[in-house]
Structures are given as structure tokens and as C-alpha cells.
Design a protein around this motif. Structure first.
Motif, PDB file in Angstrom:
ATOM      1  N   GLU A  10      -6.879  12.172  -0.774  1.00 52.85           N
ATOM      2  CA  GLU A  10      -5.500  12.555  -0.488  1.00 52.85           C
ATOM      3  C   GLU A  10      -5.498  13.899   0.233  1.00 52.85           C
ATOM      4  OE1 GLU A  10      -3.682  12.886  -4.305  1.00 52.85           O
ATOM      5  OE2 GLU A  10      -2.177  14.268  -3.556  1.00 52.85           O
TER       6      GLU A  10
ATOM      7  N   ALA B  81       0.816  -1.228   0.000  1.00 53.67           N
ATOM      8  CA  ALA B  81       0.000   0.000   0.000  1.00 53.67           C
ATOM      9  C   ALA B  81       0.842   1.268   0.000  1.00 53.67           C
ATOM     10  CB  ALA B  81      -0.938  -0.008   1.206  1.00 53.67           C
TER      11      ALA B  81
ATOM     12  N   ALA C 173      -5.132   4.159   5.739  1.00 49.64           N
ATOM     13  CA  ALA C 173      -4.422   5.279   5.119  1.00 49.64           C
ATOM     14  C   ALA C 173      -2.918   5.100   5.320  1.00 49.64           C
ATOM     15  CB  ALA C 173      -4.875   6.595   5.726  1.00 49.64           C
TER      16      ALA C 173
ATOM     17  N   GLY D  94       0.184   3.901  -2.776  1.00 48.93           N
ATOM     18  CA  GLY D  94      -0.378   5.182  -2.329  1.00 48.93           C
ATOM     19  C   GLY D  94       0.444   6.341  -2.864  1.00 48.93           C
TER      20      GLY D  94
ATOM     21  N   SER E 278       0.068   6.599  -6.702  1.00 46.95           N
ATOM     22  CA  SER E 278      -1.250   7.015  -7.193  1.00 46.95           C
ATOM     23  C   SER E 278      -1.500   8.500  -6.954  1.00 46.95           C
ATOM     24  CB  SER E 278      -2.352   6.170  -6.557  1.00 46.95           C
ATOM     25  OG  SER E 278      -2.290   6.339  -5.173  1.00 46.95           O
ATOM     26  N   CYS E 279      -0.669   9.156  -6.147  1.00 46.87           N
ATOM     27  CA  CYS E 279      -0.819  10.618  -6.093  1.00 46.87           C
ATOM     28  C   CYS E 279       0.461  11.321  -6.535  1.00 46.87           C
ATOM     29  CB  CYS E 279      -1.374  11.090  -4.767  1.00 46.87           C
ATOM     30  SG  CYS E 279      -0.495  10.602  -3.344  1.00 46.87           S
TER      31      CYS E 279
ATOM     32  N   ILE F 129      -2.847   9.466   2.519  1.00 50.09           N
ATOM     33  CA  ILE F 129      -3.578   8.884   1.385  1.00 50.09           C
ATOM     34  C   ILE F 129      -4.485   7.766   1.898  1.00 50.09           C
ATOM     35  CG2 ILE F 129      -3.337   7.839  -0.905  1.00 50.09           C
ATOM     36  CD1 ILE F 129      -0.165   8.936  -0.110  1.00 50.09           C
ATOM     37  N   GLU F 130      -5.771   8.013   1.742  1.00 49.57           N
ATOM     38  CA  GLU F 130      -6.788   7.067   2.237  1.00 49.57           C
ATOM     39  C   GLU F 130      -7.267   6.215   1.064  1.00 49.57           C
ATOM     40  OE1 GLU F 130      -9.878   9.083   4.722  1.00 49.57           O
ATOM     41  OE2 GLU F 130     -11.243   8.251   3.236  1.00 49.57           O
TER      42      GLU F 130
ATOM     43  N   GLN G 137     -10.302   6.634  -3.272  1.00 50.66           N
ATOM     44  CA  GLN G 137      -9.058   7.242  -2.781  1.00 50.66           C
ATOM     45  C   GLN G 137      -9.239   8.733  -2.500  1.00 50.66           C
ATOM     46  OE1 GLN G 137      -5.310   6.309  -4.691  1.00 50.66           O
ATOM     47  NE2 GLN G 137      -4.650   8.439  -4.597  1.00 50.66           N
TER      48      GLN G 137
ATOM     49  N   ALA H 294      -5.917   4.050  -0.885  1.00 51.22           N
ATOM     50  CA  ALA H 294      -5.044   4.176  -2.058  1.00 51.22           C
ATOM     51  C   ALA H 294      -5.397   3.159  -3.135  1.00 51.22           C
ATOM     52  CB  ALA H 294      -3.591   3.951  -1.627  1.00 51.22           C
ATOM     53  N   SER H 295      -5.410   3.627  -4.360  1.00 54.54           N
ATOM     54  CA  SER H 295      -5.616   2.825  -5.581  1.00 54.54           C
ATOM     55  C   SER H 295      -7.074   2.428  -5.811  1.00 54.54           C
ATOM     56  CB  SER H 295      -4.716   1.569  -5.627  1.00 54.54           C
ATOM     57  OG  SER H 295      -5.311   0.481  -4.961  1.00 54.54           O
TER      58      SER H 295
END
Ligand code: SAH
Length: 247
Positions: free
Chosen positions: A204, A118, A225, A122, A125-126, A194-195, A202, A197-198
């Protein structure tokens, strides 16, 4: 052939982040034992399997680890093809090696299959490059939650020059903030929280070390997160990485 259990990482949530090896293991599974954080969508790869949920979220209804061990052993000894499916990577804060050791001691062959953890998903992904050259000389994966509640060496972490990626940190924000500030970290150090994630859900939240607890409260940050603390968290999906370096 000996009985065998596949200990498989299901990745962070997005079913497309499964490895081909995980899909192959699921395809041939007769029993799949899954944790809470596994996205049930990945079960499309094992339509005929019996699915057993053995999740245990911190503080909630839980399945004792000894029960999980015994259940895996029972199915394996029945000659069933067993996949033990865990969120992220099975050996990153996932007790994969404990389960593998225990099965090995009981004569069961184990195959470990990596999953995308994760923390890495995470960040990506941001748009955060965890080891951006010239900015972070490494990355440290940390759990904020220890079995014996022993304290972390915050000073070492604060001064490591690495990006900190913290798992299980939502309930420990005050402690993390205080520890890193006391350890000498810059109060303005960028933080990304980041909550989910993916996943399509999601969210942020960007902040700075000193303000992170208040920011998380306003944002109503929920578990699961990941916290990313370090200069690299200054970037965002909208910012090019070169802008981080030169901007
Ligand atoms: N083995 C897992 C980690 C299990 S510990 C892995 O490699 O990812 C559980 C913690 O992982 C959660 O408290 C949270 O910090 C993190 N986590 C798992 N899935 C997540 C997700 N989709 N988004 C954000 N954090 C996640």
C-alpha cells in the motif's frame, strides 16, 4: 434441462472472500474457465474439474474473446457443467454481461454469481471507508483503460464529491493526475495505491494527487493495483475512523 453456464466472481484474491454461492458452483463444476487474476487457490473447491486458463492481461499474450465465447458454448453444449470464473465481480470491468448476453443469444442459460470487487476489497484491507459519512457522499468506480481510448470527463470526476476508485490505472498515472488537477481537484487530495489487494503480497502506498506519480515510481507500483482518490484515503489501518473525522 437446458445447458447452463455459471459466470462467477472469484473475488480479489483472498480465497476466503469467495461467496458460498461461488463455492457451490465450483463444487459441481466439470469445466472451469479462469482468468489470470483469479487466485488458483480457489480451485481447491473443484478438484475434479478440467481447468482451462483463458487469461488476457493487457498488452500480453491473450486469448481472444471470441475464442472464450466459443469454448464456453462448446462445453455447455456437450452437457458439461461450466463455470466461467473471473477476478473480483464478473460485471465490474469484467465483461460478464457481454459473455452472458452472448450465451443467452445461443440458448444457454446463464447464472451470474457476484464476487467482491477489487476496489472494495482494496479499500477495506487498508482501512479506508469509501463512503465515510460527512466526508464522501458516494463512490465512483472508474476504469482508466477504455477500448477506444476516449477521454474521461475529469472535471466532473474531480468535482463529484465522491471517492474515486480507479481500476487498471497503473500505466495511466500521468493522465489521471493531469486530468484531475486540470479538473480542479485539490493537489493535496489524499491518494492510496493498493497493489495485490487482499493477498499476502499486498502493498500500500499513500500519497497526494500532485505527488502520486513520483510516489508510485519510488514505490515501484505494479499491476494489479487499485487507486483510491479522495479525502477518505487519509485514513490508514492504524488510524481510527473517528480520528479521520476529528483529527
Ligand atoms: N472484475 C474485476 C476487475 C477486472 S479489471 C473486479 O471486480 O475486481 C482488472 C483490474 O482490477 C486490475 O488492473 C486492477 O486495477 C484491479 N484488480 C484486480 N485484482 C486486484 C487486486 N488483487 N489488487 C488490486 N487491484 C486489483
Amino acid at each position: 434441462m437446458n445447458a447452463k453456464v455459471w459466470l462467477v466472481g472469484a473475488g480479489p484474491g483472498d480465497p476466503e472472500l469467495l461467496t458460498l454461492k461461488a463455492v457451490k458452483a465450483l463444487n459441481q463444476a466439470e469445466v472451469v474457465m479462469i482468468d489470470d487474476l483469479v487466485n488458483p487457490a480457489v480451485l481447491e473447491h473443484c478438484p475434479g474439474a478440467r481447468v482451462v486458463s483463458v487469461g488476457k492481461r493487457g498488452g500480453c499474450r491473450s486469448t481472444p474473446q471470441a475464442f472464450i465465447h466459443r469454448l464456453m458454448l462448446r462445453y455447455a453444449r456437450q452437457g458439461k457443467s461450466v463455470v466461467r470464473l473471473k477476478g473480483g465481480d464478473p460485471c465490474i470491468f469484467g465483461r460478464g454481461s457481454e459473455e452472458a448476453d452472448w450465451l443467452g443469444q445461443h440458448g444457454i442459460e446463464v447464472e451470474l454469481v457476484n464476487g467482491i470487487t477489487a476496489g472494495l476489497a482494496g479499500a477495506t484491507s487498508c482501512g479506508i471507508p469509501l463512503t465515510l459519512r460527512g466526508v464522501a457522499r458516494g463512490v465512483t468506480l472508474i476504469t482508466a483503460h477504455t477500448q477506444d481510448d476516449s477521454p474521461l470527463n475529469w472535471q466532473t470526476l474531480a468535482q463529484s464529491g465522491t471517492t474515486l476508485v480507479i481500476y487498471m490505472g497503473v500505466a495511466k498515472l500521468a493522465e489521471i493526475r493531469a486530468g484531475l488537477l486540470a479538473g480542479g481537484m485539490n493537489p493535496a487530495m489524499p491518494v492510496a495505491m493498493i497493489e495485490n489487494a487482499s493477498l499476502p503480497t499486498q502493498r500500500e502506498c499513500r500519497s497526494q494527487l500532485a505527488a502520486m506519480q513520483d510516489a508510485a515510481a519510488t514505490f515501484a507500483l505494479q499491476s494489479p493495483a487499485i487507486l483510491v482518490i479522495g479525502e477518505v484515503a487519509r485514513t490508514s489501518a492504524q488510524l481510527g475512523m473517528s480520528q479521520l473525522l476529528h483529527g
